[in-house]
Write a protein that holds these residues in place. Structure first.
Motif, PDB file in Angstrom:
ATOM      1  N   HIS A 125       0.527  -1.156  -0.183  1.00 26.35           N
ATOM      2  CA  HIS A 125       0.073   0.033   0.142  1.00 26.35           C
ATOM      3  C   HIS A 125       0.883   1.286  -0.087  1.00 26.35           C
ATOM      4  O   HIS A 125       0.510   2.380  -0.564  1.00 26.35           O
ATOM      5  CB  HIS A 125      -0.936  -0.117   1.163  1.00 26.35           C
ATOM      6  CG  HIS A 125      -1.946  -0.802   0.896  1.00 26.35           C
ATOM      7  ND1 HIS A 125      -3.074  -0.655  -0.053  1.00 26.35           N
ATOM      8  CD2 HIS A 125      -2.502  -2.153   1.449  1.00 26.35           C
ATOM      9  CE1 HIS A 125      -3.735  -1.719   0.217  1.00 26.35           C
ATOM     10  NE2 HIS A 125      -3.697  -2.602   0.950  1.00 26.35           N
ATOM     11  N   ASP A 134      -0.761   2.638  -3.303  1.00 24.36           N
ATOM     12  CA  ASP A 134      -1.790   3.495  -3.189  1.00 24.36           C
ATOM     13  C   ASP A 134      -1.635   4.841  -3.893  1.00 24.36           C
ATOM     14  O   ASP A 134      -0.555   5.388  -3.990  1.00 24.36           O
ATOM     15  CB  ASP A 134      -2.053   3.952  -1.644  1.00 24.36           C
ATOM     16  CG  ASP A 134      -2.708   2.806  -0.719  1.00 24.36           C
ATOM     17  OD1 ASP A 134      -3.145   1.692  -1.544  1.00 24.36           O
ATOM     18  OD2 ASP A 134      -2.854   2.831   0.203  1.00 24.36           O
ATOM     19  N   TRP A 175      -5.828   3.793  -6.673  1.00 16.02           N
ATOM     20  CA  TRP A 175      -5.944   2.856  -5.703  1.00 16.02           C
ATOM     21  C   TRP A 175      -5.873   3.512  -4.421  1.00 16.02           C
ATOM     22  O   TRP A 175      -5.157   4.788  -4.121  1.00 16.02           O
ATOM     23  CB  TRP A 175      -4.838   1.676  -5.688  1.00 16.02           C
ATOM     24  CG  TRP A 175      -5.010   0.852  -6.772  1.00 16.02           C
ATOM     25  CD1 TRP A 175      -4.370   1.057  -8.116  1.00 16.02           C
ATOM     26  CD2 TRP A 175      -5.873  -0.350  -6.847  1.00 16.02           C
ATOM     27  NE1 TRP A 175      -4.821   0.014  -8.910  1.00 16.02           N
ATOM     28  CE2 TRP A 175      -5.604  -0.970  -8.116  1.00 16.02           C
ATOM     29  CE3 TRP A 175      -6.715  -1.028  -5.943  1.00 16.02           C
ATOM     30  CZ2 TRP A 175      -6.412  -2.069  -8.718  1.00 16.02           C
ATOM     31  CZ3 TRP A 175      -7.445  -2.107  -6.402  1.00 16.02           C
ATOM     32  CH2 TRP A 175      -7.334  -2.773  -7.840  1.00 16.02           C
ATOM     33  N   GLU A 176      -6.832   3.268  -3.372  1.00 15.72           N
ATOM     34  CA  GLU A 176      -6.657   3.592  -2.066  1.00 15.72           C
ATOM     35  C   GLU A 176      -6.836   2.604  -0.901  1.00 15.72           C
ATOM     36  O   GLU A 176      -7.071   1.424  -1.444  1.00 15.72           O
ATOM     37  CB  GLU A 176      -7.700   4.407  -1.818  1.00 15.72           C
ATOM     38  CG  GLU A 176      -7.870   5.741  -2.467  1.00 15.72           C
ATOM     39  CD  GLU A 176      -9.127   6.619  -2.488  1.00 15.72           C
ATOM     40  OE1 GLU A 176     -10.331   6.105  -1.731  1.00 15.72           O
ATOM     41  OE2 GLU A 176      -9.544   7.582  -3.147  1.00 15.72           O
ATOM     42  N   SER A 177      -6.284   2.701   0.322  1.00  6.47           N
ATOM     43  CA  SER A 177      -6.488   1.599   1.413  1.00  6.47           C
ATOM     44  C   SER A 177      -7.359   2.403   2.552  1.00  6.47           C
ATOM     45  O   SER A 177      -7.173   3.310   2.768  1.00  6.47           O
ATOM     46  CB  SER A 177      -5.313   1.212   1.755  1.00  6.47           C
ATOM     47  OG  SER A 177      -4.480   1.925   2.512  1.00  6.47           O
ATOM     48  N   ASN A 236     -11.294  -0.980  -2.410  1.00  8.76           N
ATOM     49  CA  ASN A 236     -10.067  -0.423  -1.789  1.00  8.76           C
ATOM     50  C   ASN A 236     -10.195  -0.826  -0.270  1.00  8.76           C
ATOM     51  O   ASN A 236     -11.032  -0.315   0.334  1.00  8.76           O
ATOM     52  CB  ASN A 236     -10.249   1.092  -1.886  1.00  8.76           C
ATOM     53  CG  ASN A 236     -10.056   1.855  -2.971  1.00  8.76           C
ATOM     54  OD1 ASN A 236      -8.864   1.473  -3.788  1.00  8.76           O
ATOM     55  ND2 ASN A 236     -11.010   2.378  -3.794  1.00  8.76           N
ATOM     56  N   ASN A 273      -7.625  -2.115   2.990  1.00  4.28           N
ATOM     57  CA  ASN A 273      -6.168  -2.251   3.536  1.00  4.28           C
ATOM     58  C   ASN A 273      -5.823  -3.619   4.003  1.00  4.28           C
ATOM     59  O   ASN A 273      -4.703  -3.920   4.216  1.00  4.28           O
ATOM     60  CB  ASN A 273      -5.847  -1.283   4.547  1.00  4.28           C
ATOM     61  CG  ASN A 273      -6.398  -1.136   5.740  1.00  4.28           C
ATOM     62  OD1 ASN A 273      -7.400  -2.243   5.909  1.00  4.28           O
ATOM     63  ND2 ASN A 273      -6.130  -0.487   6.594  1.00  4.28           N
ATOM     64  N   SER A 314      -4.196  -5.688  -3.938  1.00  4.72           N
ATOM     65  CA  SER A 314      -5.164  -5.252  -5.294  1.00  4.72           C
ATOM     66  C   SER A 314      -6.424  -6.234  -5.240  1.00  4.72           C
ATOM     67  O   SER A 314      -6.361  -7.511  -5.091  1.00  4.72           O
ATOM     68  CB  SER A 314      -4.416  -5.506  -6.615  1.00  4.72           C
ATOM     69  OG  SER A 314      -3.857  -6.600  -6.646  1.00  4.72           O
TER      70      SER A 314
END
Length: 163
Positions: free
Chosen positions: A40, A44, A70-72, A112, A114, A118
């Protein structure tokens, strides 16, 4: 090259793709090691990424393209786009032997979260640790040819398309 042609850039393709677009290697598990946090940290906030996963004890390669960021987060939220796709190749000798699947529920293109790396759809192509889940849910087709829905990673790479 065939993966690149599947992206939305297909209308701009010439015979000299390598001169128009660059592929930046963001992450390689065998080079960078693997922890969820490291994944991440690098992945991210990146967009226009291609994830390639080599399965352990198999000739199969799985992957996906994501044009959005992309985010977490702890809650896990979905990213929306109609341009995502996932794919598989059975072996490197026959490049035409592939399965290609576009997202069908664009509101659920990526997850998305954590605790996963992916995640395309929910488990359509989801990398959690060294485990890959492959189910058919939010994309048109299941991309794995194997009966199992859970596999193990030999190596993976993440590239970003730059122009």
């Amino acid at each position: 090259m065939i993966i690149f042609k599947w992206t939305k850039f297909k209308l701009e393709i010439t015979d000299e793709i390598e001169n128009v677009y660059k592929f930046k290697l963001l992450l390689r598990e065998s080079r960078d090691g693997f922890t969820r946090e490291k994944f991440h940290d690098i992945y991210d906030n990146q967009f226009r990424t291609i994830t390639i996963i080599k399965l352990d004890n198999s000739d199969e390669i799985l992957g996906g393209y994501n044009p959005i960021k992309w985010e977490s987060n702890d809650a896990g939220n979905y990213g929306t786009t109609e341009d995502n796709f996932i794919f598989s190749f059975e072996n490197s000798d026959d490049i035409e032997n592939y399965i290609f699947s576009r997202v069908k529920d664009e509101e659920f293109a990526i997850l998305n979260y954590n605790h996963a790396c992916s995640a395309f759809g929910k488990f359509d192509l989801c990398l959690i640790g060294k485990t890959v889940y492959c189910e058919n849910d939010r994309y048109e087709k299941q991309i794995s040819r194997k009966a199992a829905d859970k596999f193990y990673v030999e190596d993976y790479e993440v590239f970003q398309i730059l122009n």
